[in-house]
Design a protein around this motif. Structure first.
Motif, short mmCIF file in Angstrom:
data_model
loop_
_atom_site.label_atom_id
_atom_site.label_comp_id
_atom_site.label_asym_id
_atom_site.label_seq_id
_atom_site.Cartn_x
_atom_site.Cartn_y
_atom_site.Cartn_z
N VAL A 80 81.79 -53.55 -7.23
CA VAL A 80 81.49 -53.90 -8.27
C VAL A 80 80.35 -55.10 -8.58
N ASP A 81 80.01 -55.79 -7.01
CA ASP A 81 78.46 -55.91 -7.32
C ASP A 81 77.97 -55.23 -7.08
N TRP A 82 77.88 -54.16 -5.84
CA TRP A 82 77.30 -53.10 -5.93
C TRP A 82 76.11 -52.50 -6.96
N ILE A 83 77.32 -52.09 -7.37
CA ILE A 83 77.17 -50.67 -8.66
C ILE A 83 76.61 -51.59 -9.59
N ASP A 84 76.55 -52.93 -9.93
CA ASP A 84 75.50 -53.65 -11.10
C ASP A 84 76.43 -53.09 -12.90
N ASP A 85 75.10 -52.31 -12.80
CA ASP A 85 75.15 -51.78 -14.13
C ASP A 85 74.36 -50.72 -14.00
N LYS A 86 75.24 -49.62 -13.08
CA LYS A 86 74.51 -48.44 -13.07
C LYS A 86 75.69 -47.73 -13.96
N ARG A 87 75.67 -46.69 -14.50
CA ARG A 87 76.29 -45.58 -15.34
C ARG A 87 77.58 -44.63 -14.20
N CYS A 88 78.93 -44.79 -13.73
CA CYS A 88 79.50 -44.03 -13.06
C CYS A 88 80.81 -43.15 -14.37
N LEU A 89 80.54 -42.40 -13.38
CA LEU A 89 81.75 -40.99 -13.98
C LEU A 89 82.42 -40.91 -12.31
N GLU A 90 83.92 -41.29 -12.70
CA GLU A 90 84.75 -40.50 -11.60
C GLU A 90 85.16 -39.17 -12.11
N ILE A 91 85.30 -38.02 -11.10
CA ILE A 91 86.01 -37.56 -11.42
C ILE A 91 86.94 -37.21 -10.31
N MET A 92 87.81 -36.20 -10.71
CA MET A 92 89.22 -35.92 -9.85
C MET A 92 89.84 -37.42 -10.01
N ALA A 93 89.63 -38.46 -11.23
CA ALA A 93 90.62 -39.24 -11.23
C ALA A 93 92.03 -39.86 -10.47
N GLY A 94 93.08 -38.36 -10.81
CA GLY A 94 94.40 -39.01 -11.26
C GLY A 94 94.94 -39.93 -11.64
N ARG A 95 95.90 -40.32 -11.01
CA ARG A 95 96.26 -41.39 -12.50
C ARG A 95 95.05 -43.05 -12.66
N GLY A 96 93.97 -42.83 -11.94
CA GLY A 96 92.56 -43.57 -12.38
C GLY A 96 93.19 -45.11 -11.80
N TRP A 97 93.57 -44.98 -10.56
CA TRP A 97 93.55 -46.50 -9.50
C TRP A 97 92.37 -47.38 -10.33
N LEU A 98 90.82 -46.55 -9.13
CA LEU A 98 90.09 -46.72 -9.07
C LEU A 98 88.84 -46.79 -10.62
N THR A 99 89.28 -46.09 -11.60
CA THR A 99 88.66 -46.38 -12.38
C THR A 99 89.42 -47.72 -13.64
N TYR A 100 90.85 -48.15 -13.44
CA TYR A 100 91.31 -48.98 -14.18
C TYR A 100 91.21 -50.51 -12.53
N ALA A 101 90.27 -50.57 -11.45
CA ALA A 101 89.96 -51.36 -11.29
C ALA A 101 88.81 -51.65 -11.55
N LEU A 102 87.75 -50.62 -11.64
CA LEU A 102 86.32 -51.09 -12.00
C LEU A 102 86.21 -51.44 -13.31
N LYS A 103 87.13 -50.55 -14.21
CA LYS A 103 86.78 -51.41 -15.90
C LYS A 103 87.13 -53.22 -15.89
N GLN A 104 88.11 -52.86 -15.42
CA GLN A 104 88.55 -54.61 -14.91
C GLN A 104 87.70 -55.83 -14.80
N LYS A 105 87.02 -55.09 -14.01
CA LYS A 105 85.29 -56.35 -13.87
C LYS A 105 83.96 -55.36 -14.89
N GLY A 106 84.33 -54.63 -16.10
CA GLY A 106 83.70 -54.33 -16.86
C GLY A 106 82.48 -52.82 -16.21
N VAL A 107 82.75 -52.51 -15.79
CA VAL A 107 82.09 -51.03 -14.95
C VAL A 107 81.56 -50.13 -16.37
#
Length: 228
Positions: A80-107
């Motif tokens: 998350v710190d490395w991403i900073d304000d980058k706009r991200c797209l996750e493909i093949m996200a499945g149930r969304g564990w990673l997207t879920y975590a990133l959203k919790q941190k404001g990504v």
């Protein structure tokens, strides 16, 4: 059951045969880190085969809950710190564990998956908003406006190659974070690996990639790169 509490569960085991009777229910929360099974104070002597059986039991529970690449705060927080304000797209996200975590941190991240590759009803119950788009359509829709494409454990077919190639055509400056195995592994195909070139980024390698955790016998890791 949260991974950090598993030592209490395993401590109750009296013999190795009890492992097969475990029914671990995974909570919908991100664990701090993968448990270190070698440090669990279960028996006076813990052989490697026993530890592997414990880990296999937990791995199966997480995979049944839709998590193949292990998502933990240990590596997500520095990511998350490395991403900073980058706009991200996750493909093949499945149930969304990673997207879920990133959203919790404001990504700023959009998660997508049409679930065409998996038949379990569980995968149709995402942890966060996951848009019903296949990987190619997701890149067509959002690819021009992103800085980072994220994919974890892509299917072993040409899809990852197709989306990486398409992204290079519509947004050459966008980078790809690929989480999976390499040549001859269980994720993506050889066409993708042939055309995926890693980008040198010392901060990413030292603070993010080095923190990523794998299950025993898995060869997945994080790579930052682009299609060539």
């Amino acid at each position: 059951m949260n991974a950090l509490k598993l030592d209490k569960l395993f401590y109750q085991l009296k013999k190795t045969d009890d492992i097969s009777g475990l029914n671990i229910q995974i909570e919908t929360k991100i664990p701090e880190a993968m448990p270190d099974f070698g440090k669990l104070p279960i028996f006076e002597e813990i052989d490697k085969q026993y530890v592997r059986r414990l880990e296999a039991c937990l791995k199966s529970a997480y995979q049944s809950a839709g998590m193949f690449g292990f998502v933990s705060w240990k590596w997500v927080n520095p990511f998350v710190d490395w991403i900073d304000d980058k706009r991200c797209l996750e493909i093949m996200a499945g149930r969304g564990w990673l997207t879920y975590a990133l959203k919790q941190k404001g990504v700023n991240v959009v998660g997508t998956d049409n679930y065409s590759w998996f038949g379990s009803d569980l995968w149709n119950v995402p942890l966060t908003d996951i848009l019903a788009l296949d990987a190619v359509d997701a890149v067509r829709t959002y690819g021009k406006d992103i800085d980072l494409l994220i994919c974890s454990w892509p299917w072993l077919d040409q899809t990852m190659y197709q989306v990486a190639k398409l992204l290079s055509e519509i947004n050459p400056s966008a980078r790809i974070v690929y989480i999976g195995e390499g040549w001859g592994g269980l994720t993506a195909d050889d066409h993708f690996h042939q055309h995926f070139k890693e980008i040198k980024d010392d901060v990413f390698e030292m603070r993010v990639k080095s923190k990523y955790e794998q299950w025993d016998m898995h060869q997945d890791h994080m790579m930052l790169g682009r299609f060539i």
